[in-house]
Motif scaffolding. Structure first.
Motif, PDB file in Angstrom:
ATOM      1  N   ILE A  48      -2.415  -5.042   5.171  1.00 43.03           N
ATOM      2  CA  ILE A  48      -1.206  -5.047   4.354  1.00 43.03           C
ATOM      3  C   ILE A  48      -1.448  -4.053   3.228  1.00 43.03           C
ATOM      4  N   SER A  49      -0.581  -3.058   3.154  1.00 40.71           N
ATOM      5  CA  SER A  49      -0.826  -1.990   2.193  1.00 40.71           C
ATOM      6  C   SER A  49       0.342  -1.824   1.233  1.00 40.71           C
ATOM      7  N   LEU A  50      -0.005  -1.365   0.055  1.00 38.58           N
ATOM      8  CA  LEU A  50       0.978  -1.024  -0.964  1.00 38.58           C
ATOM      9  C   LEU A  50       1.064   0.490  -1.024  1.00 38.58           C
ATOM     10  N   ARG A  51       2.284   1.003  -0.957  1.00 40.13           N
ATOM     11  CA  ARG A  51       2.489   2.451  -0.977  1.00 40.13           C
ATOM     12  C   ARG A  51       3.362   2.810  -2.181  1.00 40.13           C
ATOM     13  N   PRO A  52       2.746   3.228  -3.301  1.00 37.61           N
ATOM     14  CA  PRO A  52       3.526   3.609  -4.466  1.00 37.61           C
ATOM     15  C   PRO A  52       4.310   4.899  -4.217  1.00 37.61           C
ATOM     16  N   THR A  53       5.544   4.909  -4.706  1.00 32.55           N
ATOM     17  CA  THR A  53       6.412   6.076  -4.572  1.00 32.55           C
ATOM     18  C   THR A  53       7.369   6.073  -5.752  1.00 32.55           C
ATOM     19  N   ASN A  54       8.484   6.773  -5.650  1.00 29.74           N
ATOM     20  CA  ASN A  54       9.501   6.748  -6.706  1.00 29.74           C
ATOM     21  C   ASN A  54      10.880   6.799  -6.055  1.00 29.74           C
ATOM     22  N   GLY A  55      11.897   6.989  -6.841  1.00 28.19           N
ATOM     23  CA  GLY A  55      13.252   7.090  -6.304  1.00 28.19           C
ATOM     24  C   GLY A  55      13.936   5.755  -6.059  1.00 28.19           C
ATOM     25  N   PRO A  89      10.943 -13.851  -1.237  1.00 27.78           N
ATOM     26  CA  PRO A  89       9.867 -14.034  -0.261  1.00 27.78           C
ATOM     27  C   PRO A  89      10.320 -14.787   0.996  1.00 27.78           C
ATOM     28  N   LYS A  90      11.143 -15.798   0.819  1.00 24.83           N
ATOM     29  CA  LYS A  90      11.611 -16.580   1.958  1.00 24.83           C
ATOM     30  C   LYS A  90      12.297 -15.691   3.000  1.00 24.83           C
ATOM     31  N   LYS A  91      13.166 -14.811   2.560  1.00 25.75           N
ATOM     32  CA  LYS A  91      13.912 -13.941   3.471  1.00 25.75           C
ATOM     33  C   LYS A  91      12.994 -12.938   4.160  1.00 25.75           C
ATOM     34  N   VAL A  92      12.033 -12.392   3.431  1.00 25.58           N
ATOM     35  CA  VAL A  92      11.093 -11.437   4.016  1.00 25.58           C
ATOM     36  C   VAL A  92      10.215 -12.139   5.049  1.00 25.58           C
ATOM     37  N   ILE A 121       4.306  -2.231   2.098  1.00 23.22           N
ATOM     38  CA  ILE A 121       5.290  -2.425   1.033  1.00 23.22           C
ATOM     39  C   ILE A 121       5.339  -1.126   0.243  1.00 23.22           C
ATOM     40  N   GLU A 122       6.453  -0.449   0.334  1.00 18.95           N
ATOM     41  CA  GLU A 122       6.657   0.814  -0.380  1.00 18.95           C
ATOM     42  C   GLU A 122       7.528   0.508  -1.598  1.00 18.95           C
ATOM     43  N   TYR A 123       7.096   0.935  -2.773  1.00 19.63           N
ATOM     44  CA  TYR A 123       7.789   0.547  -4.003  1.00 19.63           C
ATOM     45  C   TYR A 123       7.766   1.660  -5.043  1.00 19.63           C
ATOM     46  N   CYS A 124       8.760   1.643  -5.910  1.00 20.45           N
ATOM     47  CA  CYS A 124       8.910   2.655  -6.949  1.00 20.45           C
ATOM     48  C   CYS A 124       8.075   2.284  -8.177  1.00 20.45           C
ATOM     49  N   THR A 125       7.160   3.183  -8.537  1.00 22.31           N
ATOM     50  CA  THR A 125       6.348   2.945  -9.732  1.00 22.31           C
ATOM     51  C   THR A 125       7.121   3.288 -11.004  1.00 22.31           C
ATOM     52  N   ALA A 179       5.745  -5.927  -6.055  1.00 24.03           N
ATOM     53  CA  ALA A 179       5.113  -5.572  -4.782  1.00 24.03           C
ATOM     54  C   ALA A 179       3.817  -6.356  -4.575  1.00 24.03           C
ATOM     55  N   VAL A 180       3.014  -6.469  -5.612  1.00 21.86           N
ATOM     56  CA  VAL A 180       1.750  -7.207  -5.528  1.00 21.86           C
ATOM     57  C   VAL A 180       2.011  -8.688  -5.271  1.00 21.86           C
ATOM     58  N   TRP A 181       2.992  -9.251  -5.950  1.00 19.26           N
ATOM     59  CA  TRP A 181       3.351 -10.660  -5.760  1.00 19.26           C
ATOM     60  C   TRP A 181       3.804 -10.909  -4.323  1.00 19.26           C
ATOM     61  N   LEU A 182       4.650 -10.031  -3.795  1.00 20.12           N
ATOM     62  CA  LEU A 182       5.126 -10.182  -2.435  1.00 20.12           C
ATOM     63  C   LEU A 182       3.975 -10.015  -1.435  1.00 20.12           C
ATOM     64  N   GLN A 183       3.075  -9.094  -1.708  1.00 15.12           N
ATOM     65  CA  GLN A 183       1.895  -8.917  -0.861  1.00 15.12           C
ATOM     66  C   GLN A 183       1.101 -10.221  -0.783  1.00 15.12           C
ATOM     67  N   GLN A 184       0.898 -10.857  -1.912  1.00 15.22           N
ATOM     68  CA  GLN A 184       0.170 -12.123  -1.963  1.00 15.22           C
ATOM     69  C   GLN A 184       0.884 -13.201  -1.150  1.00 15.22           C
ATOM     70  N   GLU A 185       2.193 -13.296  -1.307  1.00 17.21           N
ATOM     71  CA  GLU A 185       2.973 -14.285  -0.559  1.00 17.21           C
ATOM     72  C   GLU A 185       2.837 -14.079   0.949  1.00 17.21           C
ATOM     73  N   LEU A 186       2.882 -12.823   1.378  1.00 16.22           N
ATOM     74  CA  LEU A 186       2.778 -12.529   2.807  1.00 16.22           C
ATOM     75  C   LEU A 186       1.369 -12.807   3.326  1.00 16.22           C
ATOM     76  N   LEU A 187       0.364 -12.545   2.521  1.00 15.37           N
ATOM     77  CA  LEU A 187      -1.009 -12.850   2.918  1.00 15.37           C
ATOM     78  C   LEU A 187      -1.209 -14.349   3.115  1.00 15.37           C
TER      79      LEU A 187
END
Length: 90
Positions: free
Chosen positions: A38-45, A68-71, A8-12, A20-28
């Protein structure tokens, strides 16, 4: 079945860390036996992307913010199309 790696790549700068953390939990919870990592990759833009084994399954800029349902359905369709997601499929 081969275990999957989800990123999960997300803009900080946009403060999307909680999402991102919530979605990570749902997928777990949903794919706990199928996930190797399952990794979180902070980025920007303004980025919010979800990849499985380096294959993009969701991009906020193209598809909007994911529910979450769609993912879960997109990941399932990629790794095990025959699998039922129970109430998520309804």
């Amino acid at each position: 079945m081969e275990k999957i790696k989800i990123t999960i790549e997300y803009c900080t700068l946009c403060q999307w860390t909680p999402r991102a953390v919530w979605l990570q939990q749902e997928l777990l919870y949903t794919f706990n036996n199928e996930i190797e990592e399952i990794s979180l990759r902070p980025t920007n833009g303004g980025v919010f992307k979800i990849s499985v084994n380096e294959q993009l399954v969701w991009d906020r800029k193209e598809q909007g913010f994911p529910e979450p349902k769609k993912v879960k359905q997109a990941i399932r369709d990629l790794v095990d199309p025959e699998r039922s997601l129970g109430h998520t499929d309804k």
